[in-house]
Design a protein around this motif. Structure first.
Motif, PDB file in Angstrom:
ATOM      1  N   ARG A 234       0.830  -1.209   0.000  1.00 26.85           N
ATOM      2  CA  ARG A 234       0.000   0.000   0.000  1.00 26.85           C
ATOM      3  C   ARG A 234       0.862   1.256   0.000  1.00 26.85           C
ATOM      4  O   ARG A 234       0.609   2.206  -0.738  1.00 26.85           O
ATOM      5  CB  ARG A 234      -0.919   0.005   1.220  1.00 26.85           C
ATOM      6  CG  ARG A 234      -2.024  -1.013   1.151  1.00 26.85           C
ATOM      7  CD  ARG A 234      -2.947  -0.892   2.355  1.00 26.85           C
ATOM      8  NE  ARG A 234      -3.976  -1.900   2.286  1.00 26.85           N
ATOM      9  CZ  ARG A 234      -4.176  -2.835   3.212  1.00 26.85           C
ATOM     10  NH1 ARG A 234      -3.422  -2.853   4.305  1.00 26.85           N
ATOM     11  NH2 ARG A 234      -5.135  -3.724   3.073  1.00 26.85           N
TER      12      ARG A 234
ATOM     13  N   ARG B 297       2.663   1.816  -3.383  1.00 28.37           N
ATOM     14  CA  ARG B 297       1.774   2.365  -4.417  1.00 28.37           C
ATOM     15  C   ARG B 297       1.509   3.843  -4.157  1.00 28.37           C
ATOM     16  O   ARG B 297       1.537   4.662  -5.084  1.00 28.37           O
ATOM     17  CB  ARG B 297       0.466   1.602  -4.464  1.00 28.37           C
ATOM     18  CG  ARG B 297      -0.429   2.178  -5.562  1.00 28.37           C
ATOM     19  CD  ARG B 297      -1.694   1.435  -5.752  1.00 28.37           C
ATOM     20  NE  ARG B 297      -2.429   2.011  -6.879  1.00 28.37           N
ATOM     21  CZ  ARG B 297      -3.669   1.760  -7.126  1.00 28.37           C
ATOM     22  NH1 ARG B 297      -4.335   0.921  -6.365  1.00 28.37           N
ATOM     23  NH2 ARG B 297      -4.278   2.318  -8.146  1.00 28.37           N
TER      24      ARG B 297
ATOM     25  N   ILE C 156       0.687  -3.783  -9.398  1.00 26.21           N
ATOM     26  CA  ILE C 156      -0.628  -3.205  -9.080  1.00 26.21           C
ATOM     27  C   ILE C 156      -1.721  -4.024  -9.742  1.00 26.21           C
ATOM     28  O   ILE C 156      -2.723  -4.374  -9.117  1.00 26.21           O
ATOM     29  CB  ILE C 156      -0.693  -1.725  -9.520  1.00 26.21           C
ATOM     30  CG1 ILE C 156       0.227  -0.878  -8.655  1.00 26.21           C
ATOM     31  CG2 ILE C 156      -2.129  -1.211  -9.455  1.00 26.21           C
ATOM     32  CD1 ILE C 156       0.430   0.539  -9.157  1.00 26.21           C
TER      33      ILE C 156
ATOM     34  N   TRP D 176      -6.724  -1.607  -1.263  1.00 22.96           N
ATOM     35  CA  TRP D 176      -5.694  -0.573  -1.195  1.00 22.96           C
ATOM     36  C   TRP D 176      -5.953   0.414  -0.075  1.00 22.96           C
ATOM     37  O   TRP D 176      -5.142   1.291   0.181  1.00 22.96           O
ATOM     38  CB  TRP D 176      -5.609   0.177  -2.522  1.00 22.96           C
ATOM     39  CG  TRP D 176      -5.122  -0.691  -3.628  1.00 22.96           C
ATOM     40  CD1 TRP D 176      -5.873  -1.259  -4.606  1.00 22.96           C
ATOM     41  CD2 TRP D 176      -3.778  -1.121  -3.857  1.00 22.96           C
ATOM     42  NE1 TRP D 176      -5.078  -2.014  -5.437  1.00 22.96           N
ATOM     43  CE2 TRP D 176      -3.790  -1.942  -4.995  1.00 22.96           C
ATOM     44  CE3 TRP D 176      -2.572  -0.883  -3.213  1.00 22.96           C
ATOM     45  CZ2 TRP D 176      -2.636  -2.527  -5.506  1.00 22.96           C
ATOM     46  CZ3 TRP D 176      -1.426  -1.467  -3.725  1.00 22.96           C
ATOM     47  CH2 TRP D 176      -1.466  -2.280  -4.848  1.00 22.96           C
TER      48      TRP D 176
END
Length: 110
Positions: free
Chosen positions: A48, A51, A61, A71
């Motif tokens: 998380r 990203r 992803i 997420w």
């Protein structure tokens, strides 16, 4: 998105954790691994964060999205506008208003 550097060791480790997450999902029906859930929970948290910082590759992803990865706030696959409107209409039918409390999950956060 991000361009993570790849080396064979990291790739192998990432894939092993991905398979562990897949097994977790198959057993529990979701990918919502608590951070305190040992190595897997820490790994999920790091995905998380990576990203969010733009450091997770598009390929990773996509793989996590395909698994149903959560997420957290507004980072996962978005429902279409029509789907959200339908959700709001159902709420209106049940409650007589569109004053959705925040505790109602994503519907209360739009």
């Amino acid at each position: 998105m991000g361009k993570a550097r790849r080396n064979p060791g990291n790739e192998q480790q990432w894939n092993m954790m991905y398979l562990e997450l897949e097994a977790y999902r198959d057993e529990r029906g979701n990918c919502n691994v608590p951070k305190r859930h040992g190595q897997l929970g820490t790994w999920v948290h790091h995905q998380r964060q990576a990203r969010k910082k733009g450091k997770l590759s598009d390929e990773r992803i996509r793989k996590l999205d395909d698994l149903g990865f959560d997420w957290g706030t507004n980072l996962g696959p978005q429902r279409s506008w029509d789907e959200r409107l339908e959700e709001l209409n159902k709420y209106m039918d049940e409650h007589g208003n569109c004053d959705v409390p925040r505790s109602r999950g994503q519907l209360g956060q739009i």
